[in-house]
Write a protein that holds these residues in place. Structure first.
Motif, PDB file in Angstrom:
ATOM      1  N   ALA A   1      56.182  53.756  23.439  1.00  0.00           N
ATOM      2  CA  ALA A   1      56.684  54.831  24.292  1.00  0.00           C
ATOM      3  C   ALA A   1      55.620  55.895  24.581  1.00  0.00           C
ATOM      4  CB  ALA A   1      57.912  55.471  23.655  1.00  0.00           C
ATOM      5  N   ALA A   2      54.813  56.249  23.587  1.00  0.00           N
ATOM      6  CA  ALA A   2      53.771  57.260  23.803  1.00  0.00           C
ATOM      7  C   ALA A   2      52.742  56.755  24.818  1.00  0.00           C
ATOM      8  CB  ALA A   2      53.101  57.627  22.488  1.00  0.00           C
ATOM      9  N   LEU A   3      52.407  55.463  24.758  1.00  0.00           N
ATOM     10  CA  LEU A   3      51.478  54.877  25.724  1.00  0.00           C
ATOM     11  C   LEU A   3      52.073  54.918  27.122  1.00  0.00           C
ATOM     12  CD1 LEU A   3      50.376  53.703  22.976  1.00  0.00           C
ATOM     13  CD2 LEU A   3      49.598  51.784  24.348  1.00  0.00           C
ATOM     14  N   ARG A   4      53.370  54.644  27.210  1.00  0.00           N
ATOM     15  CA  ARG A   4      54.054  54.684  28.509  1.00  0.00           C
ATOM     16  C   ARG A   4      53.990  56.085  29.092  1.00  0.00           C
ATOM     17  NH1 ARG A   4      58.532  56.674  30.654  1.00  0.00           N
ATOM     18  NH2 ARG A   4      59.463  55.562  32.393  1.00  0.00           N
ATOM     19  N   ASP A   5      54.335  57.070  28.302  1.00  0.00           N
ATOM     20  CA  ASP A   5      54.339  58.450  28.787  1.00  0.00           C
ATOM     21  C   ASP A   5      52.948  58.877  29.255  1.00  0.00           C
ATOM     22  OD1 ASP A   5      57.023  58.469  28.121  1.00  0.00           O
ATOM     23  OD2 ASP A   5      56.742  59.614  26.269  1.00  0.00           O
ATOM     24  N   ALA A   6      51.923  58.548  28.478  1.00  0.00           N
ATOM     25  CA  ALA A   6      50.550  58.906  28.847  1.00  0.00           C
ATOM     26  C   ALA A   6      50.123  58.170  30.114  1.00  0.00           C
ATOM     27  CB  ALA A   6      49.595  58.589  27.700  1.00  0.00           C
ATOM     28  N   PHE A   7      50.494  56.908  30.239  1.00  0.00           N
ATOM     29  CA  PHE A   7      50.124  56.113  31.410  1.00  0.00           C
ATOM     30  C   PHE A   7      50.773  56.680  32.676  1.00  0.00           C
ATOM     31  CE2 PHE A   7      50.390  52.444  34.261  1.00  0.00           C
ATOM     32  CZ  PHE A   7      49.071  52.001  34.228  1.00  0.00           C
ATOM     33  N   VAL A   8      52.031  57.027  32.603  1.00  0.00           N
ATOM     34  CA  VAL A   8      52.732  57.624  33.760  1.00  0.00           C
ATOM     35  C   VAL A   8      52.066  58.941  34.131  1.00  0.00           C
ATOM     36  CG1 VAL A   8      54.909  58.682  34.507  1.00  0.00           C
ATOM     37  CG2 VAL A   8      54.935  56.458  33.363  1.00  0.00           C
ATOM     38  N   ARG A   9      51.774  59.759  33.139  1.00  0.00           N
ATOM     39  CA  ARG A   9      51.117  61.046  33.381  1.00  0.00           C
ATOM     40  C   ARG A   9      49.732  60.862  34.000  1.00  0.00           C
ATOM     41  NH1 ARG A   9      50.378  62.649  28.377  1.00  0.00           N
ATOM     42  NH2 ARG A   9      48.259  61.869  28.440  1.00  0.00           N
ATOM     43  N   ASP A  10      48.942  59.953  33.440  1.00  0.00           N
ATOM     44  CA  ASP A  10      47.557  59.764  33.886  1.00  0.00           C
ATOM     45  C   ASP A  10      47.445  59.120  35.267  1.00  0.00           C
ATOM     46  OD1 ASP A  10      46.800  60.836  31.457  1.00  0.00           O
ATOM     47  OD2 ASP A  10      46.133  58.923  30.599  1.00  0.00           O
ATOM     48  N   THR A  11      48.366  58.213  35.590  1.00  0.00           N
ATOM     49  CA  THR A  11      48.270  57.484  36.863  1.00  0.00           C
ATOM     50  C   THR A  11      49.088  58.102  37.977  1.00  0.00           C
ATOM     51  OG1 THR A  11      50.119  56.021  36.307  1.00  0.00           O
ATOM     52  CG2 THR A  11      47.873  55.270  35.701  1.00  0.00           C
ATOM     53  N   GLY A  12      50.106  58.883  37.626  1.00  0.00           N
ATOM     54  CA  GLY A  12      51.001  59.417  38.644  1.00  0.00           C
ATOM     55  C   GLY A  12      51.967  58.386  39.192  1.00  0.00           C
ATOM     56  N   LEU A  13      52.046  57.232  38.536  1.00  0.00           N
ATOM     57  CA  LEU A  13      52.990  56.200  38.983  1.00  0.00           C
ATOM     58  C   LEU A  13      54.423  56.650  38.725  1.00  0.00           C
ATOM     59  CD1 LEU A  13      51.310  52.935  37.667  1.00  0.00           C
ATOM     60  CD2 LEU A  13      51.679  53.558  40.047  1.00  0.00           C
ATOM     61  N   PRO A  14      55.358  56.181  39.543  1.00  0.00           N
ATOM     62  CA  PRO A  14      56.772  56.482  39.266  1.00  0.00           C
ATOM     63  C   PRO A  14      57.167  55.915  37.898  1.00  0.00           C
ATOM     64  CG  PRO A  14      56.520  55.504  41.451  1.00  0.00           C
ATOM     65  CD  PRO A  14      55.189  55.381  40.760  1.00  0.00           C
ATOM     66  N   ALA A  15      57.873  56.691  37.128  1.00  0.00           N
ATOM     67  CA  ALA A  15      58.254  56.290  35.770  1.00  0.00           C
ATOM     68  C   ALA A  15      59.035  54.987  35.750  1.00  0.00           C
ATOM     69  CB  ALA A  15      59.062  57.407  35.116  1.00  0.00           C
ATOM     70  N   GLU A  16      59.782  54.691  36.797  1.00  0.00           N
ATOM     71  CA  GLU A  16      60.574  53.457  36.810  1.00  0.00           C
ATOM     72  C   GLU A  16      59.718  52.189  36.956  1.00  0.00           C
ATOM     73  OE1 GLU A  16      60.779  55.320  40.940  1.00  0.00           O
ATOM     74  OE2 GLU A  16      61.132  56.024  38.889  1.00  0.00           O
ATOM     75  N   ARG A  17      58.432  52.340  37.246  1.00  0.00           N
ATOM     76  CA  ARG A  17      57.530  51.176  37.340  1.00  0.00           C
ATOM     77  C   ARG A  17      56.764  50.914  36.056  1.00  0.00           C
ATOM     78  NH1 ARG A  17      53.767  51.598  42.347  1.00  0.00           N
ATOM     79  NH2 ARG A  17      52.828  49.859  41.236  1.00  0.00           N
ATOM     80  N   VAL A  18      57.067  51.696  35.014  1.00  0.00           N
ATOM     81  CA  VAL A  18      56.367  51.533  33.739  1.00  0.00           C
ATOM     82  C   VAL A  18      57.418  51.475  32.633  1.00  0.00           C
ATOM     83  CG1 VAL A  18      54.595  52.463  32.204  1.00  0.00           C
ATOM     84  CG2 VAL A  18      54.452  52.900  34.670  1.00  0.00           C
ATOM     85  N   VAL A  19      57.374  50.408  31.842  1.00  0.00           N
ATOM     86  CA  VAL A  19      58.333  50.238  30.752  1.00  0.00           C
ATOM     87  C   VAL A  19      57.602  50.063  29.436  1.00  0.00           C
ATOM     88  CG1 VAL A  19      60.115  49.227  32.234  1.00  0.00           C
ATOM     89  CG2 VAL A  19      58.514  47.734  31.039  1.00  0.00           C
TER      90      VAL A  19
END
Length: 179
Positions: free
Chosen positions: A141-159
């Motif tokens: 989950a921490a990797l997901r949160d950082a990845f969404v933050r760093d890339t600006g991708l919509p959260a629904e595209r990262v699980v």
């Protein structure tokens, strides 16, 4: 029978080693195959993952991937996707994310990117590899949160799909007894 039965799924891995990431790819690949999917693995010749993958019943293909912009490897992957009628590509390391991702996009095949590490992502305009996947899977989950933050991708595209523990092989209660 689930709708996914009969799908052909190609995993790509650039790493030469044999560690947690590679173990997870083989474990998940074998599990997916047990549910009726055909699982292929494209990895570098001599890579540590090839023998364990083959032993687990995963079809392996050795493709030399010399770098992110290796036209020969890209053409080999594209040919593999078409010849084997691959339904889904799942990339795992940086180099194969570029090559496998580009091949999947060119072939019109859905793309999953599994990100196993917590290294920060530099989401500048030229680093398009993070935008190509239909979905990105992180191993926590921490990797997901950082990845969404760093890339600006919509959260629904990262699980986040945390790495499981095989309780048949890891049994800490046997190490620490009250005796």
């Amino acid at each position: 029978m689930p709708a996914s039965a009969g799908w052909t799924i190609l995993h790509t891995e650039h790493s030469d080693g044999w560690g947690g990431q590679e173990m997870r790819i083989v474990s998940e690949g074998a599990g997916i195959a047990a549910h009726g999917c055909r699982v292929l693995l494209a990895a570098r010749p001599g890579a540590g993952i090839l023998a364990p993958a083959a032993a687990a019943g995963i079809e392996t293909v050795a493709i030399e991937m010399r770098g992110n912009l290796d036209p020969r490897a890209l053409l080999e992957l594209l040919g593999l996707l078409r010849r084997e009628r691959v339904d889904i590509v799942n990339t795992h390391s940086s180099v194969d994310a570029w090559l496998g991702g580009a091949a999947a996009r060119l072939a019109g095949v859905p793309l999953i990117r599994t990100r196993h590490i917590s290294k920060p992502v530099h989401a500048h305009w030229f680093n398009r590899v993070h935008r190509w996947p239909d979905v990105t899977v992180t191993t926590g989950a921490a990797l997901r949160d950082a990845f969404v933050r760093d890339t600006g991708l919509p959260a629904e595209r990262v699980v986040s799909i945390p790495t499981g523990v095989d309780v048949e092989h890891f049994r800490p209660c046997l190490l620490y007894t009250s005796d």
